[in-house]
Design a protein around this motif. Sequence first.
Motif, mmCIF file in Angstrom:
data_model
loop_
_atom_site.group_PDB
_atom_site.id
_atom_site.type_symbol
_atom_site.label_atom_id
_atom_site.label_comp_id
_atom_site.label_asym_id
_atom_site.label_seq_id
_atom_site.Cartn_x
_atom_site.Cartn_y
_atom_site.Cartn_z
ATOM 1 N N ALA A 174 -5.428 17.026 -6.390
ATOM 2 C CA ALA A 174 -4.276 16.573 -6.222
ATOM 3 C C ALA A 174 -4.060 15.064 -5.323
ATOM 4 C CB ALA A 174 -2.754 17.448 -5.998
ATOM 5 N N LEU A 175 -3.117 14.009 -5.235
ATOM 6 C CA LEU A 175 -3.174 13.200 -4.253
ATOM 7 C C LEU A 175 -1.850 13.513 -3.755
ATOM 8 C CD1 LEU A 175 -4.117 10.379 -6.950
ATOM 9 C CD2 LEU A 175 -5.686 11.961 -5.371
ATOM 10 N N ILE A 176 -1.636 13.704 -2.988
ATOM 11 C CA ILE A 176 -0.480 14.334 -1.840
ATOM 12 C C ILE A 176 -0.026 12.829 -0.696
ATOM 13 C CG2 ILE A 176 -0.536 15.382 0.013
ATOM 14 C CD1 ILE A 176 -1.986 17.954 -1.444
ATOM 15 N N VAL A 177 0.723 12.195 -0.281
ATOM 16 C CA VAL A 177 0.954 11.768 0.508
ATOM 17 C C VAL A 177 1.323 12.410 1.740
ATOM 18 C CG1 VAL A 177 2.335 9.200 1.620
ATOM 19 C CG2 VAL A 177 1.157 9.523 -1.040
ATOM 20 N N LYS A 178 1.162 12.177 2.653
ATOM 21 C CA LYS A 178 1.877 13.186 4.483
ATOM 22 C C LYS A 178 2.388 11.823 4.898
ATOM 23 C CE LYS A 178 -0.274 16.885 4.061
ATOM 24 N NZ LYS A 178 0.814 18.307 4.200
ATOM 25 N N PRO A 179 4.125 11.621 4.441
ATOM 26 C CA PRO A 179 4.853 10.944 5.452
ATOM 27 C C PRO A 179 4.914 10.709 6.305
ATOM 28 C CG PRO A 179 6.177 12.173 3.622
ATOM 29 C CD PRO A 179 4.534 12.602 3.659
ATOM 30 N N GLU A 180 5.026 12.255 7.503
ATOM 31 C CA GLU A 180 4.733 11.879 8.677
ATOM 32 C C GLU A 180 3.867 12.055 10.036
ATOM 33 O OE1 GLU A 180 3.555 16.216 6.605
ATOM 34 O OE2 GLU A 180 5.048 15.002 6.542
ATOM 35 N N ASP A 181 2.664 12.335 8.667
ATOM 36 C CA ASP A 181 0.553 11.178 9.611
ATOM 37 C C ASP A 181 0.574 10.019 9.152
ATOM 38 O OD1 ASP A 181 1.630 13.863 10.570
ATOM 39 O OD2 ASP A 181 -0.751 14.589 9.237
ATOM 40 N N ASP A 182 1.604 9.394 7.858
ATOM 41 C CA ASP A 182 1.374 8.192 7.701
ATOM 42 C C ASP A 182 0.128 8.237 6.629
ATOM 43 O OD1 ASP A 182 2.183 5.817 6.308
ATOM 44 O OD2 ASP A 182 1.212 4.829 7.929
ATOM 45 N N THR A 183 -0.595 9.590 6.356
ATOM 46 C CA THR A 183 -1.655 9.462 5.564
ATOM 47 C C THR A 183 -1.546 9.861 3.704
ATOM 48 O OG1 THR A 183 -2.236 12.637 6.328
ATOM 49 C CG2 THR A 183 -2.970 10.332 7.905
ATOM 50 N N PHE A 184 -2.426 9.802 3.639
ATOM 51 C CA PHE A 184 -3.030 10.119 1.867
ATOM 52 C C PHE A 184 -4.022 11.160 1.778
ATOM 53 C CE2 PHE A 184 -4.816 9.013 -2.003
ATOM 54 C CZ PHE A 184 -3.709 9.214 -2.587
ATOM 55 N N VAL A 241 -9.728 19.683 1.666
ATOM 56 C CA VAL A 241 -9.281 17.996 1.663
ATOM 57 C C VAL A 241 -10.409 17.476 1.640
ATOM 58 C CG1 VAL A 241 -8.700 16.798 3.067
ATOM 59 C CG2 VAL A 241 -7.560 18.261 3.062
ATOM 60 N N LEU A 242 -11.165 17.192 0.227
ATOM 61 C CA LEU A 242 -12.242 15.693 -0.202
ATOM 62 C C LEU A 242 -12.002 13.841 0.574
ATOM 63 C CD1 LEU A 242 -12.857 16.198 -3.640
ATOM 64 C CD2 LEU A 242 -13.655 17.722 -1.675
ATOM 65 N N PHE A 243 -10.529 14.100 1.238
ATOM 66 C CA PHE A 243 -10.771 12.476 1.384
ATOM 67 C C PHE A 243 -9.211 12.233 2.586
ATOM 68 C CE2 PHE A 243 -9.051 8.185 0.846
ATOM 69 C CZ PHE A 243 -10.115 7.230 1.722
ATOM 70 N N ARG A 244 -9.484 11.863 3.247
ATOM 71 C CA ARG A 244 -7.737 11.733 4.706
ATOM 72 C C ARG A 244 -7.933 10.686 4.692
ATOM 73 N NH1 ARG A 244 -4.461 15.622 7.193
ATOM 74 N NH2 ARG A 244 -5.617 17.339 6.230
ATOM 75 N N ARG A 265 0.665 -1.771 0.048
ATOM 76 C CA ARG A 265 -0.340 0.294 -0.203
ATOM 77 C C ARG A 265 0.591 1.419 -0.033
ATOM 78 N NH1 ARG A 265 -5.410 -2.024 3.990
ATOM 79 N NH2 ARG A 265 -5.640 -3.568 2.414
ATOM 80 N N ARG A 266 1.880 1.059 0.956
ATOM 81 C CA ARG A 266 2.808 2.534 1.326
ATOM 82 C C ARG A 266 3.410 2.175 -0.934
ATOM 83 N NH1 ARG A 266 2.517 0.317 5.960
ATOM 84 N NH2 ARG A 266 2.540 2.281 7.382
ATOM 85 N N ASP A 267 4.335 1.599 -1.145
ATOM 86 C CA ASP A 267 4.561 1.789 -2.359
ATOM 87 C C ASP A 267 3.764 2.062 -3.597
ATOM 88 O OD1 ASP A 267 6.526 0.518 -1.623
ATOM 89 O OD2 ASP A 267 6.871 -1.153 -1.831
ATOM 90 N N PHE A 268 2.379 1.465 -3.385
ATOM 91 C CA PHE A 268 1.248 1.875 -4.406
ATOM 92 C C PHE A 268 1.200 3.450 -4.731
ATOM 93 C CE2 PHE A 268 -2.998 2.506 -5.770
ATOM 94 C CZ PHE A 268 -2.263 1.596 -7.395
ATOM 95 N N VAL A 269 0.939 3.711 -2.775
ATOM 96 C CA VAL A 269 0.322 5.039 -3.111
ATOM 97 C C VAL A 269 1.992 6.253 -3.033
ATOM 98 C CG1 VAL A 269 -1.760 5.059 -1.120
ATOM 99 C CG2 VAL A 269 0.598 5.605 -0.401
ATOM 100 N N ARG A 270 2.602 6.174 -2.741
ATOM 101 C CA ARG A 270 4.521 7.028 -3.808
ATOM 102 C C ARG A 270 4.299 6.744 -4.720
ATOM 103 N NH1 ARG A 270 7.657 2.612 -0.412
ATOM 104 N NH2 ARG A 270 7.573 4.375 1.756
ATOM 105 N N GLU A 271 3.266 6.072 -5.635
ATOM 106 C CA GLU A 271 3.263 5.891 -7.358
ATOM 107 C C GLU A 271 2.552 7.556 -7.358
ATOM 108 O OE1 GLU A 271 3.051 2.562 -8.654
ATOM 109 O OE2 GLU A 271 4.626 1.140 -8.197
#
Length: 114
Positions: free
Chosen positions: A51-61, A69-72, A20-26
């Motif tokens: 845009a699609l954004i990954v927040k690594p500090e919170d581990d959220t998408f 923000v429409l979806f978190r 899942r992490r690899d997929f959202v990084r793409e």
Amino acid sequence: MFKFIKVWTKSKDPNSPRYRRDFVRELDGMSIKYVTERRGDNDDVIGKSGALIVKPEDDTFLVYSGSEVLFRCNIPELAAWQLLSGDGVVLTGPDIEHGGVERTVIAYYTYYRK
């Protein structure tokens, strides 16, 4: 240089957190035309140009559109897959922005060449 090693060691189980992490990084940083939400049998447009954004500090998408923000969702709880046409991605998971309710959101990419 060692990109081929990543391909060999890539997780193949769609239910694993690493996959899942690899997929959202793409998906990170991709711009989107519009976003729809599946409610029963209907797909309702809930946002345009974002845009699609990954927040690594919170581990959220995040699915971001306009100024909201429409979806978190937390990445380990997120189920995501590409549309067969390659025009977008389907995201399903508990939405933190809307009280943790389970939502299915479809984000359609703007056209660009990889």
